[in-house]
Design a protein around this motif. Structure first.
Motif, mmCIF file in Angstrom:
data_model
loop_
_atom_site.group_PDB
_atom_site.id
_atom_site.type_symbol
_atom_site.label_atom_id
_atom_site.label_comp_id
_atom_site.label_asym_id
_atom_site.label_seq_id
_atom_site.Cartn_x
_atom_site.Cartn_y
_atom_site.Cartn_z
ATOM 1 N N GLN A 260 -4.721 96.624 -36.926
ATOM 2 C CA GLN A 260 -3.741 96.308 -35.880
ATOM 3 C C GLN A 260 -3.381 97.552 -35.077
ATOM 4 O O GLN A 260 -2.216 97.870 -34.895
ATOM 5 C CB GLN A 260 -2.485 95.705 -36.502
ATOM 6 N N GLY A 261 -4.390 98.254 -34.658
ATOM 7 C CA GLY A 261 -4.161 99.394 -33.778
ATOM 8 C C GLY A 261 -3.589 100.606 -34.463
ATOM 9 O O GLY A 261 -3.266 101.588 -33.820
ATOM 10 N N GLY A 262 -3.430 100.535 -35.762
ATOM 11 C CA GLY A 262 -2.965 101.688 -36.493
ATOM 12 C C GLY A 262 -1.473 101.943 -36.419
ATOM 13 O O GLY A 262 -1.011 103.012 -36.750
ATOM 14 N N LYS A 263 -0.698 100.968 -36.006
ATOM 15 C CA LYS A 263 0.742 101.211 -35.913
ATOM 16 C C LYS A 263 1.341 101.293 -37.317
ATOM 17 O O LYS A 263 0.860 100.668 -38.257
ATOM 18 C CB LYS A 263 1.425 100.112 -35.106
ATOM 19 N N LEU A 264 2.379 102.100 -37.427
ATOM 20 C CA LEU A 264 3.065 102.286 -38.697
ATOM 21 C C LEU A 264 4.276 101.369 -38.794
ATOM 22 O O LEU A 264 5.045 101.255 -37.852
ATOM 23 C CB LEU A 264 3.538 103.731 -38.840
ATOM 24 N N ILE A 265 4.410 100.748 -39.961
ATOM 25 C CA ILE A 265 5.607 99.956 -40.228
ATOM 26 C C ILE A 265 6.369 100.678 -41.320
ATOM 27 O O ILE A 265 5.804 101.020 -42.356
ATOM 28 C CB ILE A 265 5.229 98.536 -40.699
ATOM 29 N N LEU B 32 9.380 100.208 -34.341
ATOM 30 C CA LEU B 32 8.369 100.391 -33.316
ATOM 31 C C LEU B 32 8.751 99.611 -32.074
ATOM 32 O O LEU B 32 9.077 98.422 -32.150
ATOM 33 C CB LEU B 32 7.010 99.924 -33.844
ATOM 34 N N MET B 33 8.703 100.292 -30.926
ATOM 35 C CA MET B 33 9.003 99.636 -29.661
ATOM 36 C C MET B 33 7.712 99.193 -28.974
ATOM 37 O O MET B 33 7.620 98.066 -28.478
ATOM 38 C CB MET B 33 9.765 100.587 -28.736
ATOM 39 N N ALA B 34 6.754 100.106 -28.930
ATOM 40 C CA ALA B 34 5.530 99.798 -28.190
ATOM 41 C C ALA B 34 4.418 100.738 -28.592
ATOM 42 O O ALA B 34 4.661 101.837 -29.107
ATOM 43 C CB ALA B 34 5.778 99.907 -26.689
ATOM 44 N N THR B 35 3.213 100.272 -28.343
ATOM 45 C CA THR B 35 2.005 101.056 -28.587
ATOM 46 C C THR B 35 1.288 101.203 -27.257
ATOM 47 O O THR B 35 1.127 100.216 -26.527
ATOM 48 C CB THR B 35 1.081 100.326 -29.573
ATOM 49 N N SER B 36 0.866 102.427 -26.952
ATOM 50 C CA SER B 36 0.132 102.600 -25.699
ATOM 51 C C SER B 36 -1.178 103.318 -25.945
ATOM 52 O O SER B 36 -1.242 104.273 -26.719
ATOM 53 C CB SER B 36 0.976 103.366 -24.673
#
Lengths: 115, 115
Positions: A99-104, B46-50
């Protein structure tokens, strides 16, 4: 949906003793990464340690070690020989590699080291 | 580790004005940047991924017209809080990841106070 849970809002430890900060996670993806960060009062996020889901051995970095129990979905942080400078917020985080590598992030644990 | 510089570290602005926060990767090319918001004693949300050259992907509940994110180059992303209100007062922190990085590196954070 992925979830990270830290059930200890605050912890106290005596200087020079070891402390374990709990972290459990939930994901259906087989490929993920687990992180621990330290956040002092200044606000910066300091990377401590990383564990990949396929790593066979528990990660260690100096006084930090990660007790990774995959079947139980837990990734507890162990700090050995606590120092006064270890007093801070500690966050466990999970990254879903699909998932795009986002951190939770988990809710965090505030650690206080007593002299 | 890689260095991410966030500027300003703190800002006070009047209600109704806009504020721009910059996040720069100093020694690597950041293909992906993440923007987080943190209220006192709470976790990072997390607000957003760019991704460089693409429109940002906003998390559910985050107003894209209020929080404008631009990632025009591989070393710079900006977050603009438009028509700021007191409830926007918070700690905003960015992180950046290069294509070869396992982890994302964090900026120092920006403490925004809207009066």
């Amino acid at each position: 949906a992925q979830k990270i849970t830290q059930t200890q809002p605050g912890m106290f430890v005596q200087e020079k003793e070891a402390v374990t900060l709990d972290c459990t996670y939930d994901t259906s993806d087989p490929s993920y990464g687990l992180f621990w960060y330290k956040q002092p009062s200044s606000g910066e996020m300091i990377f401590l340690i990383y564990q990949g889901s396929y790593d066979q051995q528990n990660a260690t970095e100096g006084r930090y070690s990660l007790n990774f129990q995959k079947a139980r979905k837990s990734a507890n942080l162990v700090i050995s020989a606590s120092q006064l400078g270890d007093s801070a917020m500690y966050f466990c985080a999970m990254r879903d590699l699909n998932q795009g590598g986002k951190l939770i992030f988990g809710q965090g644990t505030e650690l206080s080291v007593k002299p | 580790g890689a260095v991410v510089s966030q500027h300003p570290s703190w800002v006070i602005c009047k209600s109704g004005t806009s504020v721009k926060i910059e996040c720069r990767s100093l020694d690597f090319q950041a293909t992906t940047m993440f923007w987080y918001r943190q209220f006192p004693k709470q976790s990072l949300m997390l607000m957003a991924t760019s991704n460089e050259g693409s429109k940002a992907t906003y998390e559910q509940g985050v107003e894209k017209d209020k929080f404008l994110i631009n990632h025009a180059s591989l070393t710079l992303s900006t977050l603009t809080v438009t028509s700021a209100h007191p409830e926007d007062s918070s700690f905003y922190i960015c992180s950046a990841r290069g294509i070869l990085n396992t982890e994302a590196f964090f900026g120092q954070g920006t403490r925004l106070t809207v009066v």
